[in-house]
Design an enzyme around this catalytic site. Structure first.
Site, PDB file in Angstrom:
ATOM      1  N   ARG A 273     -30.256  17.852 127.008  1.00 18.44           N
ATOM      2  CA  ARG A 273     -29.988  16.580 126.348  1.00 18.44           C
ATOM      3  C   ARG A 273     -29.840  15.414 127.322  1.00 18.44           C
ATOM      4  NH1 ARG A 273     -27.386  16.596 121.372  1.00 18.44           N
ATOM      5  NH2 ARG A 273     -26.637  18.691 121.846  1.00 18.44           N
ATOM      6  N   ARG A 310     -30.803  17.066 113.102  1.00 19.30           N
ATOM      7  CA  ARG A 310     -29.447  16.914 113.640  1.00 19.30           C
ATOM      8  C   ARG A 310     -28.445  16.261 112.684  1.00 19.30           C
ATOM      9  NH1 ARG A 310     -28.047  14.382 117.552  1.00 19.30           N
ATOM     10  NH2 ARG A 310     -26.611  15.905 118.389  1.00 19.30           N
ATOM     11  N   CYS A 340     -36.315  17.358  99.157  1.00 17.24           N
ATOM     12  CA  CYS A 340     -35.515  17.662  97.969  1.00 17.24           C
ATOM     13  C   CYS A 340     -34.225  18.385  98.347  1.00 17.24           C
ATOM     14  CB  CYS A 340     -36.351  18.499  97.014  1.00 17.24           C
ATOM     15  SG  CYS A 340     -37.923  17.698  96.678  1.00 17.24           S
TER      16      CYS A 340
HETATM   17  C1  PLP Z   1     -28.790  24.753 125.232  1.00 20.23           C
HETATM   18  C2  PLP Z   1     -28.524  25.240 126.599  1.00 20.23           C
HETATM   19  C3  PLP Z   1     -28.556  24.367 127.679  1.00 20.23           C
HETATM   20  C4  PLP Z   1     -28.790  22.880 127.554  1.00 20.23           C
HETATM   21  O1  PLP Z   1     -27.766  22.227 126.899  1.00 20.23           O
HETATM   22  P1  PLP Z   1     -27.752  20.620 126.864  1.00 20.23           P
HETATM   23  O2  PLP Z   1     -26.540  20.305 126.093  1.00 20.23           O
HETATM   24  O3  PLP Z   1     -28.994  20.187 126.188  1.00 20.23           O
HETATM   25  O4  PLP Z   1     -27.685  20.151 128.263  1.00 20.23           O
HETATM   26  C5  PLP Z   1     -28.362  24.892 128.945  1.00 20.23           C
HETATM   27  N1  PLP Z   1     -28.137  26.216 129.134  1.00 20.23           N
HETATM   28  C6  PLP Z   1     -28.091  27.084 128.112  1.00 20.23           C
HETATM   29  C7  PLP Z   1     -27.873  28.516 128.383  1.00 20.23           C
HETATM   30  C8  PLP Z   1     -28.288  26.633 126.810  1.00 20.23           C
HETATM   31  O5  PLP Z   1     -28.226  27.493 125.801  1.00 20.23           O
END
Ligand code: PLP
Length: 416
Positions: A273, A310, A340
């Site tokens: 993210r 989301r 729907c």
């Molecule tokens: C989802 C995930 C991430 C990334 O998380 P962000 O919040 O997008 O930075 C990193 N490592 C693992 C193991 C994950 O499951």
């Protein structure tokens, strides 16, 4: 920081007005900014420069081939969570020594493929999985590298569904189990215990939970004299969706680096993210504006929960911006999709200058967990993905067509 800004009342992506883009490309579509993407990646890299960590971009946040390729070219590795993501990681030519693989449910087939490809390591989430990896590696005459994912039992203060490091969650093993694994490493002759992994959740806006979790893990490593080559501290750094004040990469690094420098292991980060979240938006068009029986105004747009899940899944907030600013009276709108389901919305009760049918709206901060969670629900083709790079708009995934909706399906002969 991102490069989706108003210039003379028109929303731009870098230097390109969205009014130009919607003329060429039917909505809805995802739109990414190369400049923003690179900027976020470099910020993370700069912040941790003195440790020169391996930054494995979390593919589940956005697995578009061009996005991944850009990051791989810039030196990133990839964090994969399925055979499909491994396939895509290889497709973009990610060096296998930069691929790490997490997931609580890796199948025998997925494990075999990853061993064949000689990825950097598996982030192992249970003893049965470790036994499976050991067995498969043994059969293949190989030694599989693994890191043990520990669950540090830390509450990161984020949404329940994206909290992963508390003891009631399915992820990782507790310290006691991890200790047993390292104590009895000889039980797993075809496995090399190379590291420890943790990932406590997502959209975490403070540094404190990371620091507590890392400290717990370091205590664990020291008190058990565990020798590892890699410490993988996962991802989870939060971004601005609304009024959050997330820790910056520099603030984060300033707290983390002192904990892990001068240690005999290398660091891995797995941001998703943080890198792509604010590098992408979802652009949609208002189909109708209607006033409900309660007097509430609905802006009905051509993107729905199948395009961006989301809000429906996490009640997540996404800022909504009109593509063309209008100086008009403001009203409260529910910005909803055509699906729907009552849960199909992009924003609720949002104060916006008057919206008219035919207007274009941008759903901000949609780069992470946007397209990757899109589905064909209501038999809606998934949207296109566009990238602004070097002053040009490029299609990096074509919009699906009705034909795509029936790919692989058939009407049985006896039904004809
Ligand atoms: C989802 C995930 C991430 C990334 O998380 P962000 O919040 O997008 O930075 C990193 N490592 C693992 C193991 C994950 O499951």
């Amino acid at each position: 920081m991102h490069e989706f800004t108003y210039k003379k009342g028109i929303l731009h992506c870098e230097d390109i007005p969205l009014t130009d883009i919607v003329r060429e490309h039917p909505t809805p579509f995802y739109l990414y900014s190369y400049g923003t993407l690179m900027d976020h990646f470099q910020k993370m890299r700069e912040a941790f420069r003195e440790l020169d960590p391996l930054i494995c971009f979390s593919m589940k946040s956005n697995s578009n081939l061009s996005i991944c390729k850009i990051l791989v070219n810039a030196g990133a590795g990839l964090d994969v969570v399925s055979g499909g993501e491994l396939y895509k990681a290889l497709k973009v030519g990610c060096p296998t020594e930069r691929i790490v693989y997490a997931s609580v449910g890796k199948t025998a087939e997925e494990i075999k493929e990853a061993i064949q490809r000689d990825i950097l390591f598996f982030n192992v989430e249970s003893v049965p999985e470790l036994i499976m990896i050991d067995t498969i590696a043994g059969r293949m005459g190989r030694k599989a590298r693994v890191a043990i994912r520990v669950n540090p039992d830390i509450k990161p203060g984020t949404h329940e569904y994206i909290t992963t490091g508390t003891k009631e969650k399915k992820f990782g093993v507790d310290f006691k189990v991890a200790e047993d694994i390292f104590d009895s490493a000889n039980k797993y002759p075809n496995v090399a215990l190379k590291g420890i992994h943790l990932h406590i959740g997502s959209q975490i806006t403070e540094t404190a939970p990371f620091v507590s979790a890392i400290k717990k893990v370091l205590d664990f490593i020291e008190s058990n004299n565990i020798e590892i080559e890699w410490l993988n501290i996962g991802g989870g750094l939060g971004i601005v969706y609304d009024k959050e004040k997330p820790t910056t990469a520099h603030e984060f690094a300033a707290e983390v680096i002192p904990l892990v420098k001068n240690k005999p292991f290398k660091l891995i980060l797995e941001p998703g993210r943080f890198i792509i979240g604010n590098s992408g938006i979802l652009v949609c068009k208002v189909v109708y504006v209607k006033t409900g029986a309660s007097g509430k105004k609905f802006a009905i747009v051509d993107a729905g929960m199948n395009d961006l899940l989301r809000p429906s899944l996490y009640r997540a907030y996404h800022e909504i911006r009109p593509v063309v600013e209008r100086k008009a009276e403001s009203y409260k709108y529910d910005v909803v999709g055509p699906i729907c389901e009552s849960g199909d919305y992009l924003a609720l009760g949002r104060e916006l200058p008057e919206i008219l049918s035919g207007d274009y709206l941008a759903v901000m901060g949609a780069g992470a967990y946007g397209f990757t969670m899109a589905s064909n629900y209501n038999s809606r083709p998934r949207p296109a993905e566009l990238l602004v790079m070097n002053g040009e708009v490029r299609v990096i995934r074509a919009a699906e067509t009705y034909r795509d909706l029936v790919r692989g399906e058939k009407v049985l002969n006896e039904l004809k």
